[in-house]
Design an enzyme around this catalytic site. Structure first.
Site, PDB file in Angstrom:
ATOM      1  N   ASP A  56      -4.569 -18.878  25.993  1.00 44.48           N
ATOM      2  CA  ASP A  56      -5.067 -19.884  26.928  1.00 44.48           C
ATOM      3  C   ASP A  56      -6.584 -19.718  27.072  1.00 44.48           C
ATOM      4  O   ASP A  56      -7.100 -18.605  27.056  1.00 44.48           O
ATOM      5  CB  ASP A  56      -4.373 -19.715  28.281  1.00 44.48           C
ATOM      6  CG  ASP A  56      -4.590 -20.917  29.193  1.00 44.48           C
ATOM      7  OD1 ASP A  56      -5.081 -21.964  28.715  1.00 44.48           O
ATOM      8  OD2 ASP A  56      -4.266 -20.809  30.393  1.00 44.48           O
ATOM      9  N   SER A  83      -6.005 -13.510  32.505  1.00 42.01           N
ATOM     10  CA  SER A  83      -4.547 -13.385  32.525  1.00 42.01           C
ATOM     11  C   SER A  83      -4.190 -11.916  32.731  1.00 42.01           C
ATOM     12  O   SER A  83      -4.670 -11.298  33.681  1.00 42.01           O
ATOM     13  CB  SER A  83      -3.969 -13.965  31.232  1.00 42.01           C
ATOM     14  OG  SER A  83      -2.578 -14.009  31.285  1.00 42.01           O
ATOM     15  N   HIS A 134      -3.826 -16.388  35.679  1.00 42.71           N
ATOM     16  CA  HIS A 134      -2.376 -16.582  35.549  1.00 42.71           C
ATOM     17  C   HIS A 134      -1.662 -15.730  36.589  1.00 42.71           C
ATOM     18  O   HIS A 134      -1.968 -14.561  36.758  1.00 42.71           O
ATOM     19  CB  HIS A 134      -1.903 -16.163  34.158  1.00 42.71           C
ATOM     20  CG  HIS A 134      -2.390 -17.083  33.076  1.00 42.71           C
ATOM     21  ND1 HIS A 134      -2.326 -16.770  31.747  1.00 42.71           N
ATOM     22  CD2 HIS A 134      -2.951 -18.317  33.132  1.00 42.71           C
ATOM     23  CE1 HIS A 134      -2.822 -17.768  31.025  1.00 42.71           C
ATOM     24  NE2 HIS A 134      -3.222 -18.707  31.850  1.00 42.71           N
TER      25      HIS A 134
END
Lengths: 189, 283
Positions: free
Chosen positions: A130, A11, A38
Site C-alpha cells: 500500500d 503499516s 493501518h
C-alpha cells in the site's frame, strides 16, 4: 515549492516509527499532516493517546469535513478511508483498497489531486505494498516523496515497493525524516 | 475546529475536473439526480471505478453513454450511491441506542423512524431486530429511504450473502443482541433470507436527500455514513431537513465520525450518549 500538505502512510511497525517521527518535528510545524496507519477496524483512539505523549503537535482522529490547519496532525479513523479536499478532509466507507481501510493509496492520490506539487508524501514501515501507487501519483503531480530507508524499517516491503514503483526524492533513515521535513516545510514558507 | 482555514493555492481545474462537472450537470438536467454537491474526492474515485468497469478512458465518453443509454445510467446510480456497510456496523452505537434511546421510546404510543440513505438495508434490519427484542417493534413504523430504486429493491428483498453471517453474528452480540442471530434468517444455498416479520413495519420508498423535502415528522432519524459523501454545502441543507423533520425531543443518529458541526441548528441539540453520535433535539 511551497509545501501545503504532508501525508504519511504506515503499516506494520508504524506506531513506533510515527512516535520517532512526530517527536522530532518542531512545535509549530507550518503545514497540516494527515496520516493513514493501518489498524484493526475495532481499534479506537488509544493509538492517538499513545502518540500524543511524544509530540506537542495536536493529534486528532479525523471527523468528516475537518478543516486543514497548519501544525495539526490528522489521523485516519479505523475502518474509514481518509481523503484530502482543498482545505478540508473527507471520509468514505467505500470498499477496502488492497485489503486496507484506511488505504494509504487513497489518501496519497487524493492529496496529489487536491494539492498537486505542494504535496509531500512519506512512506514508512510496512509489510504490504500500500502507498506505492499513491507515492507515484504524488510524483506525477510534481510533489515530493520521502521513503523510510528499508534498512531502518521493521517492515521492509512497503518502503521497497514505493522505491521500486516511483522515483523517491529522498530515502532516509527514520531518524533523519523529521529534520528533513521540518527544513523542507519551513524553507518553503 | 474553526472554519477559517488558510485558503489553499487556487488550482486551475484539470480537463478531467471540467468533464466531471459537465457529466454531473448533464445527469441533473436529464435525469434529475443532483450529484453536484457530493464530496469530490470520493465521487471522483467512484466515477473512475465506473469508467474502468465500462472499459472507458475518458469522462466525456462516460457522459455520452450515460446520457444515451438508460441501463448505463442505472449502473452508474448503483455504483455512486451504494454504501458499503454491514449489519450492526459500530455495535457500540446500537448498544447505546438500546440503553439510552429505547427507554425514551417506551413513553410513546406510536414511533415514527426515518432511516435516511438506507442503501441495501443492512442497518434497517439491524434496527428492526433491536426493536423487536425490546418489544417496541409493533408500535414502530420505519421509513427506509434511498435515492436509488435499484438499491431499495435490494433492501426490500432482505437477502444477504450467507458468508457474511458469521461476522454479523459477532457484531450483533457486541450490539447487545439477546438471542441466537440465526433465528432471524433462513439459509438457502449461499444466501441468508431475513424473516418477513422484520419487514412488516418497514416502508421502503425513494427519497433524495439532495433535492427532496421533508415528508413527515419523526421521533427518530438515522443517517449514518451518508453525509460523509456530501460536501459542506449539501450537508448543511440535509441538516436543515433533519431538524425540520424531527419532533421536539426527537433523536438524531449519525455515523461514528460525523458530527453536527455543519448543522445550522447544532445548539438546538443535546448529546444523548457520550462517545456515540446520538443527539436529541431540544427546541
Amino acid at each position: 515549492m511551497n509545501v501545503q500538505i504532508v501525508v504519511m502512510g504506515a503499516s506494520l511497525g508504524g506506531l513506533s516509527a510515527l512516535k520517532v517521527l512526530l517527536s522530532g518535528l518542531q512545535p509549530k510545524f507550518p503545514v497540516p499532516i494527515a496520516i493513514a496507519q493501518h489498524r484493526h477496524r475495532d481499534s479506537r483512539s488509544d493509538i492517538i493517546d499513545f502518540l500524543q505523549h511524544y509530540t506537542s503537535l495536536e493529534i486528532r482522529e479525523v471527523e468528516d469535513k475537518d478543516s486543514l490547519q497548519p501544525g495539526q496532525v490528522y489521523f485516519a479513523p479505523a475502518d474509514y478511508h481518509l481523503l484530502i479536499e482543498p482545505g478540508y478532509l473527507t471520509l468514505s466507507t467505500d470498499a477496502p483498497v488492497s485489503y486496507a481501510r484506511p488505504s494509504i493509496d487513497v489518501l496519497f492520490e487524493s492529496a496529489a489531486e487536491s494539492y498537486r506539487e505542494h504535496t509531500v508524501g512519506v512512506i514508512l514501515t510496512g509489510a504490504n505494498q500500500d502507498g506505492a501507487r499513491g507515492a507515484a501519483a504524488i510524483k506525477a503531480q510534481g510533489g515530493t516523496v520521502i521513503v523510510q530507508d528499508p534498512r531502518t524499517a521493521e517492515g521492509t516491503m512497503m518502503p521497497k515497493a514505493a522505491i521500486s514503483t516511483t522515483t523517491a526524492d529522498q530515502i532516509l533513515p527514520l531518524l533523519d525524516i523529521a529534520p528533513y521535513l521540518s527544513a523542507l516545510c519551513s524553507l518553503s514558507r | 475546529m474553526t472554519t477559517s482555514e488558510p485558503s489553499p493555492t487556487k488550482m486551475q481545474p484539470t480537463l478531467e475536473d471540467i468533464e466531471i462537472q459537465l457529466l454531473l450537470e448533464g445527469i441533473y438536467q436529464y435525469y434529475g439526480f443532483d450529484f453536484r454537491n457530493y464530496a469530490m474526492s470520493s465521487l471522483k474515485r467512484r466515477i473512475r471505478g465506473i469508467m474502468q468497469a465500462e472499459g472507458l478512458t475518458r469522462v466525456s465518453a462516460l457522459q455520452d453513454r450515460i446520457l444515451h443509454d438508460r441501463q448505463c445510467f442505472d449502473r452508474f446510480m448503483v455504483s455512486v450511491t451504494v454504501n458499503v456497510t454491514s449489519m450492526f456496523r459500530d455495535p457500540s452505537f446500537f448498544l447505546a441506542f438500546r440503553q439510552k434511546v429505547v427507554p425514551l421510546l417506551r413513553t410513546y404510543p406510536y414511533i415514527r423512524i426515518w432511516h435516511a440513505g438506507c442503501s441495501a438495508g443492512q442497518e434497517v434490519y439491524s434496527m428492526a431486530i433491536l426493536l423487536q427484542e425490546e418489544g417496541l417493534y409493533n408500535r414502530c413504523r420505519i421509513y427506509a429511504t434511498d435515492s436509488n430504486e435499484l438499491v431499495l429493491a435490494k433492501a426490500q428483498s432482505g437477502i444477504y450473502p450467507l458468508e457474511l453471517m458469521q461476522d454479523y453474528t459477532q457484531l450483533y452480540l457486541k450490539a447487545g443482541g439477546r438471542r441466537s442471530f440465526s433465528e432471524y434468517y433462513t439459509a438457502a444455498y449461499d444466501s441468508a433470507i431475513f424473516r418477513a416479520s422484520l419487514k412488516e413495519n418497514i416502508i421502503f420508498s425513494q427519497h433524495n436527500l439532495a433535492t427532496d423535502r421533508s415528508f413527515n415528522e419523526f421521533n427518530v432519524i438515522l443517517c449514518r455514513n451518508v453525509l460523509i459523501y456530501f460536501d459542506p454545502i449539501l450537508q448543511r441543507r440535509v441538516h436543515q431537513l433533519f431538524y425540520e423533520s424531527l419532533c421536539t425531543f426527537g433523536i438524531l443518529g449519525l455515523g461514528r465520525q460525523e458530527s453536527l458541526r455543519l448543522s445550522p441548528y447544532e445548539k438546538q441539540y443535546e448529546v444523548l450518549a457520550k462517545g456515540e453520535k446520538l443527539y436529541r433535539r431540544l427546541s
